[in-house]
Scaffold this motif. Structure first.
Motif: not given
Length: 142
Positions: A5-22
């Motif tokens: 059951x691939x999702x959008x990220x699996x079908x079209x991989x892109x680097x994910x960017x995260x903003x950490x919250x301290x």
């Protein structure tokens, strides 16, 4: 990964960017300010966050107040956060339930906490120890 059951990220991989919250992250654009806060003192979620729209006095949360209306296992954590962060809240927008006023949220928590404590006391009286009950029993009801 869910290969069948691939999702959008699996079908079209892109680097994910995260903003950490301290402890606190403020996001702002020309229309709104969103404050994102780290959740503290919660037996259910060690690394959770909740959000606040100060212009509208709205909190947004998942499981901090509204995991279930029947029993509240982590007590007054929601109220504790509102007070600790000095937030003026009019509405709560939960992930698992309908939008409710701040007062409705507190009333739901209060009733759910009392029911959880009654259940836990009954269980203990019958010799049944439930680890989930420890956080519920420590909270004071109003």
């Amino acid at each position: 990964k869910a290969p069948h059951f691939p999702d959008a990220q699996e079908r079209t991989p892109k680097e994910m960017k995260f903003i950490p919250v301290d402890d606190h992250l403020q996001l702002k654009d020309s229309t709104n300010t969103l404050d994102v806060y780290h959740v503290i003192d919660n037996a259910h979620m060690a690394d959770a966050v909740f959000a606040y729209l100060p212009e509208h006095k709205i909190t947004m949360e998942a499981d901090l107040a509204t995991a279930a209306p029947v029993w509240q296992w982590w007590g007054n954590t929601y109220r504790t956060h509102v007070e600790y962060r000095h937030l003026e809240v009019v509405k709560n927008v939960p992930v698992h339930m309908e939008v409710m006023s701040y007062q409705e949220t507190l009333e739901m928590i209060e009733g759910g906490l009392k029911r959880a404590q009654e259940f836990c006391r009954e269980q203990l009286d019958n010799g049944v120890y439930r680890p989930t009950c420890q956080p519920a029993l420590k909270w004071k009801t109003e």
